[in-house]
Motif scaffolding. Structure first.
Motif, mmCIF file in Angstrom:
data_model
loop_
_atom_site.group_PDB
_atom_site.id
_atom_site.type_symbol
_atom_site.label_atom_id
_atom_site.label_comp_id
_atom_site.label_asym_id
_atom_site.label_seq_id
_atom_site.Cartn_x
_atom_site.Cartn_y
_atom_site.Cartn_z
ATOM 1 N N THR A 148 0.829 -1.186 0.000
ATOM 2 C CA THR A 148 0.000 0.000 0.000
ATOM 3 C C THR A 148 0.874 1.250 0.000
ATOM 4 O O THR A 148 2.097 1.186 0.178
ATOM 5 C CB THR A 148 -0.913 0.011 1.239
ATOM 6 N N ALA A 149 0.230 2.402 -0.191
ATOM 7 C CA ALA A 149 0.970 3.663 -0.179
ATOM 8 C C ALA A 149 1.584 3.925 1.189
ATOM 9 O O ALA A 149 2.713 4.436 1.297
ATOM 10 C CB ALA A 149 0.039 4.810 -0.586
ATOM 11 N N GLU A 150 0.870 3.561 2.252
ATOM 12 C CA GLU A 150 1.415 3.747 3.605
ATOM 13 C C GLU A 150 2.646 2.872 3.826
ATOM 14 O O GLU A 150 3.632 3.306 4.441
ATOM 15 C CB GLU A 150 0.348 3.430 4.649
ATOM 16 N N GLN A 151 2.587 1.637 3.330
ATOM 17 C CA GLN A 151 3.746 0.759 3.492
ATOM 18 C C GLN A 151 4.946 1.269 2.705
ATOM 19 O O GLN A 151 6.088 1.172 3.170
ATOM 20 C CB GLN A 151 3.379 -0.654 3.047
ATOM 21 N N MET A 152 4.718 1.832 1.518
ATOM 22 C CA MET A 152 5.841 2.363 0.743
ATOM 23 C C MET A 152 6.458 3.577 1.432
ATOM 24 O O MET A 152 7.681 3.751 1.427
ATOM 25 C CB MET A 152 5.376 2.713 -0.666
ATOM 26 N N GLU A 153 5.617 4.414 2.042
ATOM 27 C CA GLU A 153 6.158 5.544 2.792
ATOM 28 C C GLU A 153 6.945 5.069 4.012
ATOM 29 O O GLU A 153 7.981 5.637 4.364
ATOM 30 C CB GLU A 153 5.029 6.477 3.222
ATOM 31 N N GLN A 154 6.448 3.993 4.660
ATOM 32 C CA GLN A 154 7.196 3.434 5.790
ATOM 33 C C GLN A 154 8.521 2.843 5.320
ATOM 34 O O GLN A 154 9.558 3.005 5.989
ATOM 35 C CB GLN A 154 6.359 2.369 6.490
ATOM 36 N N LEU A 155 8.504 2.170 4.180
ATOM 37 C CA LEU A 155 9.747 1.653 3.619
ATOM 38 C C LEU A 155 10.724 2.784 3.339
ATOM 39 O O LEU A 155 11.921 2.679 3.643
ATOM 40 C CB LEU A 155 9.448 0.876 2.336
ATOM 41 N N PHE A 156 10.216 3.867 2.757
ATOM 42 C CA PHE A 156 11.091 5.005 2.467
ATOM 43 C C PHE A 156 11.666 5.590 3.752
ATOM 44 O O PHE A 156 12.873 5.869 3.838
ATOM 45 C CB PHE A 156 10.302 6.073 1.707
ATOM 46 N N GLY A 157 10.815 5.772 4.771
ATOM 47 C CA GLY A 157 11.307 6.336 6.026
ATOM 48 C C GLY A 157 12.347 5.458 6.695
ATOM 49 O O GLY A 157 13.372 5.953 7.193
ATOM 50 N N THR A 158 12.127 4.141 6.694
ATOM 51 C CA THR A 158 13.098 3.229 7.298
ATOM 52 C C THR A 158 14.404 3.224 6.521
ATOM 53 O O THR A 158 15.496 3.193 7.097
ATOM 54 C CB THR A 158 12.516 1.814 7.370
#
Length: 664
Positions: A451-461
């Motif tokens: 999802t878009a939220e998971q991709m943003e979390q991946l980017f942040g990590t």
């Protein structure tokens, strides 16, 4: 969905995922049920047949241990049968002599124990007087005093006749008939028949296994692996080498521990020091539990022998020095003693085999578990054994990093990265681990599972990981500067020799005095790859500005590009983004015609490929090394085609009005 559509979707999925395994829930669960039932059946057989299987297991392990000695004697020219007999006789004579010496020392210690009761009671009472008055100490004191009273009563029991000091107590009388010597002999020998028979069976089995080792190997291959001789041969050789190496190296390590222990205990005055050294050699074969027992027994004896506490401290110091030396010097030096098992697997295996076969199973737990791990490596039905017991990582570094990025855990990801960077450069880590991990995430995004939220979390990590590695990047940059200064001083001219890349034979040029602008192409994952490339360029000494893909629509990225930039790099994790890359490159080229503009279309295998042509791009790269090399190159930018004029057709009335106005 029709069957044809399902087949097409499955084929596309396989092509997208590459040669990796596709895990499924229902087929794997049904296929593992027979293996699980087989494991339960084998455990039941081992438990109920331990009277027969335990001697056979001991014989097999002794065969693994003695086979190298027998082979060496045969290489020296001794025939097979004499070589086997000499090997077995020497081995069992050593074991028997070892057991006799230990038994004699144990009997001597048991006879001397009553003499140490006074010291034990005095020390326990001193603990009570010092304020350590707990329930355990009181119970221990009462137990020791009761044992002491019984021993003193036993010593005072024979009283001279006629003294009348104590009333005579009734004496139990046992009627003994000396007319039955056969029964007496049977009662003495009966308990020894079982161990003697087991020892004889073990000796016979070891002899025949050593004599027919090649024949047994061929029969085993014909029985279980005739269809795949290569795999079966590798399994047999690996199991034999692992077990034999473990037993031999563990014996060497234990002897290097037990002999100095005996000498140290003899030097400080512990009774029977040879006993404790020999017990340490044997008990250290038992994982984790054996060394503790080997330490506690001499400490208790020092506690009982010495009226003070100095002897206990000396014995504790001896064990501390030996443990540190063994764990940090001897075992790393004898690296072959590793078994390929994880520490947790060794503990669980020790518990399991102790429950199954008792104390002997505890000693045999590690070699038997090594055989199970080898079985799981080469037999697909028992692959779970290798996963459960093995010490090798079950996930690739890129898969492990992707799992940590999904979990939002940058700390553990940083720990893995630091382990990798102990031997390799930051460029190698990003090129071999981090970028492939982002490519796995991109594949999941294309399949629609992110999802878009998971991709943003991946980017942040991922960005947190990059920032955590900034210190290592700074250290690498300082090392580069120091090497350049040294070479300048030695050669008298600037150094232009760049650092080696990640193993593809290419080199990275020096980035001092250059400015590069890195930006993601279409999503957060592209932004993370751009940040990683930017950090590698910073290590080379370049000034780097990184931006996100979201800055492109509002033209913010155009204003973020430094005017003195030498290159603009747009990063894409999706190989099918060539059209979008052409649009972005054209836009940057029109605004900054004096700057080299290129794209990076990342690939998973990090091998140079022929990238898709982009008409207006100055360069197109597929790996981190080639991207960094192109971004820091001194090549001039390509010429930009003139912008096409957009002409609009005007209506006739507007044309007439314009003409009238011109006439006026």
């Amino acid at each position: 969905m029709s069957s044809s559509d399902a087949k097409i979707t499955e084929a596309e999925l396989k092509n997208d995922l590459g040669p990796h395994r596709v895990y499924s829930t229902s087929p794997s669960s049904s296929s593992r049920m027979p293996a699980f039932a087989s494991v339960l059946a084998v455990i039941a057989i081992l438990y109920f047949g331990k009277e027969v299987l335990l001697p056979l297991a001991i014989a097999v392990l002794l065969t693994f241990a003695l086979a190298p000695i027998s082979s060496r004697l045969r290489k020296l020219g001794l025939p097979r049968i004499p070589a086997v007999i000499v090997t077995v006789v020497i081995a069992f004579l050593v074991l028997v002599l070892f057991g006799l010496v230990v038994a004699g020392h144990v009997a001597e210690v048991a006879q001397n124990l009553p003499a140490y009761q006074g010291n034990i009671i005095a020390k326990i009472r001193s603990l009570q007087e010092s304020g350590t008055d707990s329930g355990i100490v009181r119970r221990l004191t009462s137990v020791v005093e009761s044992v002491g009273r019984e021993l003193s009563n036993a010593e005072e029991r024979p009283v001279a006749p006629g003294t009348g000091s104590r009333p005579r107590e009734p004496v139990l009388v046992e009627i003994f008939a000396p007319s039955r010597p056969i029964e007496t002999l049977t009662s003495l020998i009966g308990p020894l028949l079982g161990p003697i028979a087991s020892l004889g069976l073990i000796i016979v089995v070891v002899v025949f296994m050593l004599l027919e080792r090649e024949e047994l190997r061929d029969r085993f291959i014909r029985l279980v692996g005739y269809g795949d001789l290569h795999r079966t041969t590798e399994a047999i050789q690996e199991a034999g080498s692992r077990v034999g190496r473990y037993l031999l190296m563990q014996l060497v390590v234990n002897c290097a521990y037990g002999v100095p222990l005996a000498l140290g205990l003899w030097a400080v005055g512990i009774p029977n020091p040879a006993l404790w050294g020999m017990l340490a050699i044997v008990l250290r074969f038992v994982p984790y539990i054996g060394p503790v027992i080997a330490t506690v027994l001499p400490l208790f004896l020092a506690f009982a022998v010495d009226p003070g506490w100095s002897l206990v401290l000396w014995v504790g110091a001896i064990f501390l020095v030996l443990e540190l030396t063994s764990n940090n010097v001897i075992e790393p030096w004898l690296y072959g003693s590793r078994t390929g098992l994880s520490p947790l697997a060794i503990i669980v295996a020790a518990i399991f085999w102790a429950w199954l076969w008792g104390p002997v199973g505890l000693v045999l737990s590690t070699p038997l578990t090594v055989c199970l791990a080898v079985l799981g490596r080469y037999v697909p039905q028992f692959e779970f054994l290798e996963v459960v017991f093995g010490s090798d990582p079950v996930l690739d570094p890129k898969e492990r990093l992707y799992q940590r990025l999904l979990a939002g855990d940058p700390d553990e990801a940083t720990d893995y990265a630091e382990e990798f960077l102990e031997e390799d450069y930051l460029e190698d880590y990003y090129g071999k681990v981090a970028i492939p991990a982002l490519l796995l995430a991109e594949k999941d995004r294309r399949r629609g599972v992110l999802t878009a939220e998971q991709m943003e979390q991946l980017f942040g990590t991922a960005i947190t990981l990059v920032s955590n590695l900034a210190e290592i990047a700074q250290e690498e940059e300082e090392e580069e500067e120091k090497e350049e200064e040294k070479e300048k001083d030695s050669a008298g001219r600037p150094n232009t020799a760049p650092k080696e890349g990640n193993g593809d034979g290419n080199e990275l040029p020096d980035g001092l005095g250059k400015t590069v602008f890195c930006i993601g192409g279409r999503g957060p994952l592209d932004d993370a790859s751009a940040a990683m490339l930017a950090q590698v360029l910073q290590v080379q000494g370049a000034e780097v500005v990184a931006a996100r893909h979201s800055d492109i629509p509002n033209r913010r990225a155009m204003s973020l590009v430094p005017k003195q930039s030498n290159a603009i790099v747009v990063c894409f994790l999706n190989e099918d983004s060539a059209r979008h890359a052409s649009i972005l490159i054209r836009r940057f080229k029109r605004i900054y015609p004096a700057i080299r503009v290129g794209a990076v279309l990342w690939v998973e295998d990090q091998e140079e490929r022929l990238p898709p042509p982009l008409r207006e791009a100055d360069f197109v790269a597929t790996t981190l090394t080639s991207a960094a090399r192109e971004a820091l190159a001194d090549a001039p930018p390509s010429s930009v085609a003139p912008a096409r004029k957009i002409r609009t057709r005007r209506s006739s009335n507007k044309t007439g009005i314009a003409a009238a106005r011109s006439e006026l």
